[in-house]
Scaffold this motif. Structure first.
Motif, mmCIF file in Angstrom:
data_model
loop_
_atom_site.group_PDB
_atom_site.id
_atom_site.type_symbol
_atom_site.label_atom_id
_atom_site.label_comp_id
_atom_site.label_asym_id
_atom_site.label_seq_id
_atom_site.Cartn_x
_atom_site.Cartn_y
_atom_site.Cartn_z
ATOM 1 N N THR A 13 0.860 -1.187 0.000
ATOM 2 C CA THR A 13 0.000 0.000 0.000
ATOM 3 C C THR A 13 0.898 1.239 0.000
ATOM 4 O OG1 THR A 13 -0.074 0.268 2.391
ATOM 5 C CG2 THR A 13 -1.699 -1.234 1.445
ATOM 6 N N PRO A 39 -13.910 -13.723 10.906
ATOM 7 C CA PRO A 39 -14.480 -12.378 10.858
ATOM 8 C C PRO A 39 -14.096 -11.649 9.578
ATOM 9 C CG PRO A 39 -12.769 -12.543 12.549
ATOM 10 C CD PRO A 39 -12.972 -13.907 12.011
ATOM 11 N N SER A 40 -14.923 -10.694 9.210
ATOM 12 C CA SER A 40 -14.655 -9.921 8.000
ATOM 13 C C SER A 40 -13.269 -9.277 8.070
ATOM 14 C CB SER A 40 -15.747 -8.843 7.878
ATOM 15 O OG SER A 40 -15.545 -8.129 6.708
ATOM 16 N N GLY A 41 -12.517 -9.414 6.988
ATOM 17 C CA GLY A 41 -11.203 -8.773 6.915
ATOM 18 C C GLY A 41 -10.068 -9.600 7.504
ATOM 19 N N LYS A 44 -9.533 -14.338 4.619
ATOM 20 C CA LYS A 44 -10.031 -15.551 3.963
ATOM 21 C C LYS A 44 -9.846 -15.477 2.440
ATOM 22 C CE LYS A 44 -14.178 -14.938 5.705
ATOM 23 N NZ LYS A 44 -13.954 -13.673 6.421
ATOM 24 N N GLN A 85 -16.142 -14.990 -5.664
ATOM 25 C CA GLN A 85 -17.428 -14.515 -5.116
ATOM 26 C C GLN A 85 -18.443 -14.199 -6.212
ATOM 27 O OE1 GLN A 85 -17.063 -11.344 -2.220
ATOM 28 N NE2 GLN A 85 -15.735 -12.573 -0.946
ATOM 29 N N GLU A 163 -17.000 -17.917 -0.932
ATOM 30 C CA GLU A 163 -18.419 -17.574 -0.693
ATOM 31 C C GLU A 163 -19.265 -17.792 -1.944
ATOM 32 O OE1 GLU A 163 -19.351 -14.100 1.586
ATOM 33 O OE2 GLU A 163 -17.234 -13.780 1.973
#
Ligand SMILES: Nc1ncnc2c1ncn2[C@@H]1O[C@H](COP(=O)(O)OP(=O)(O)OP(=O)(O)O)[C@@H](O)[C@H]1O
Length: 263
Positions: A13, A39-41, A44, A85, A163
């Motif tokens: 970044t 959890p999100s973030g 995964k 996804q 997902e």
């Protein structure tokens, strides 16, 4: 067998490199379906992207071990099927061309026997009538079935699913999960399934892991006795669901819950 050892991955970044996975180790047996909750973030999708060869590894390794020896996982040498996804069908190609593309890219000959098997997969997933259509002409459930067909036509050594059923309504989602299991059972490719749904993890994963919030650690792993069981309602099943639910709570909330229950 898939052997992941001390895997570290970061994103570049503007502020420098941001570590996302740091020292992840994990083994998967041939034919295992590893359902990954977290959890999100927590990393995964990053894990899926690394295994798919779309993101470079900083350090550590992800190797495929077969009777021919141990080799670094690589889409050039291993057949890696990915269902992202959004399902990843190319909008400018028909369903048939989408399904055959991975074989064409690898210049795999389509023998008569293979052709029969491919027709069989189309039939089993109910896409035979959709082969001439473009993705934009399909419903969400049909896109899903076409993506499953493309993955299984390819005969992957490793199947990665991020997902895959999340965009479907409840009934179509349950149909798609059942179809997945039916088609997966034919060749049983080693599979990593990322999901947000505890029910889905317990239905489709023969092993379930929960990633933690910090740098992709595996904080919980269970062999799943409810794999493939579409009606598992029992006290033990509910307890397993509750355990996974607790493991998925953010650390602060979990700490509070443990303190409360200890009182
Ligand atoms: N291209 C990127 N550049 C920088 N950081 C990224 C990039 N992609 C993801 N991240 C960050 O890496 C971390 C892990 O992202 P990842 O998408 O793997 O999480 P996830 O567990 O799949 O999340 P979710 O469940 O919400 O889909 C997050 O903090 C995310 O913001």
């Amino acid at each position: 067998m898939l052997v992941i050892e001390n895997l570290s991955v970061s994103y570049r970044t503007k502020k420098g490199r941001v570590p996302v996975i740091d020292g992840l180790s994990l083994q998967m047996e041939q034919g295992e379906v590893l359902a990954v909750l977290g959890p999100s973030g927590c990393g995964k999708s990053t894990l899926i992207n690394v295994l798919a060869g779309m993101l470079p590894i900083d350090s550590g390794s992800a190797d495929f071990v077969t009777e021919n020896g141990r080799q670094p996982l690589n889409p050039k040498t291993h057949k890696i099927g990915v269902i992202p996804q959004n399902c990843g069908l190319l909008p400018w190609k028909t369903v048939r061309d989408n399904c055959l593309l991975p074989l064409k890219l690898r210049r795999e000959p389509i023998t008569e026997e293979r052709e029969r098997e491919i027709s069989d997969i189309y039939e089993a997933l109910d896409v035979s009538q959709l082969l001439q259509r473009y993705p934009a002409q399909l419903s969400g459930g049909q896109v899903q079935r076409a993506a499953l067909a493309r993955a299984f036509v390819f005969h992957p050594d490793l199947l990665l699913m991020d997902e895959p059923f999340s965009a479907l309504d409840a009934i179509t989602r349950q149909d798609a999960r059942e179809l997945f299991l039916r088609i997966w059972n034919r060749n049983r490719p080693t599979t990593v399934l990322v999901t947000h749904s505890i029910e889905e993890a317990l239905y489709l994963g023969n092993t379930v892991v929960v990633m933690g919030t910090s740098h992709g650690e595996i904080q919980y792993r269970m062999k799943n006795p409810y794999f493939g069981n579409s009606n598992p309602e029992s006290v033990d099943y509910l307890a397993a669901k509750r355990t996974l639910h607790e493991k998925l709570k953010p650390d602060d909330e979990r700490r509070g819950w443990i303190e409360q229950t200890a009182e």
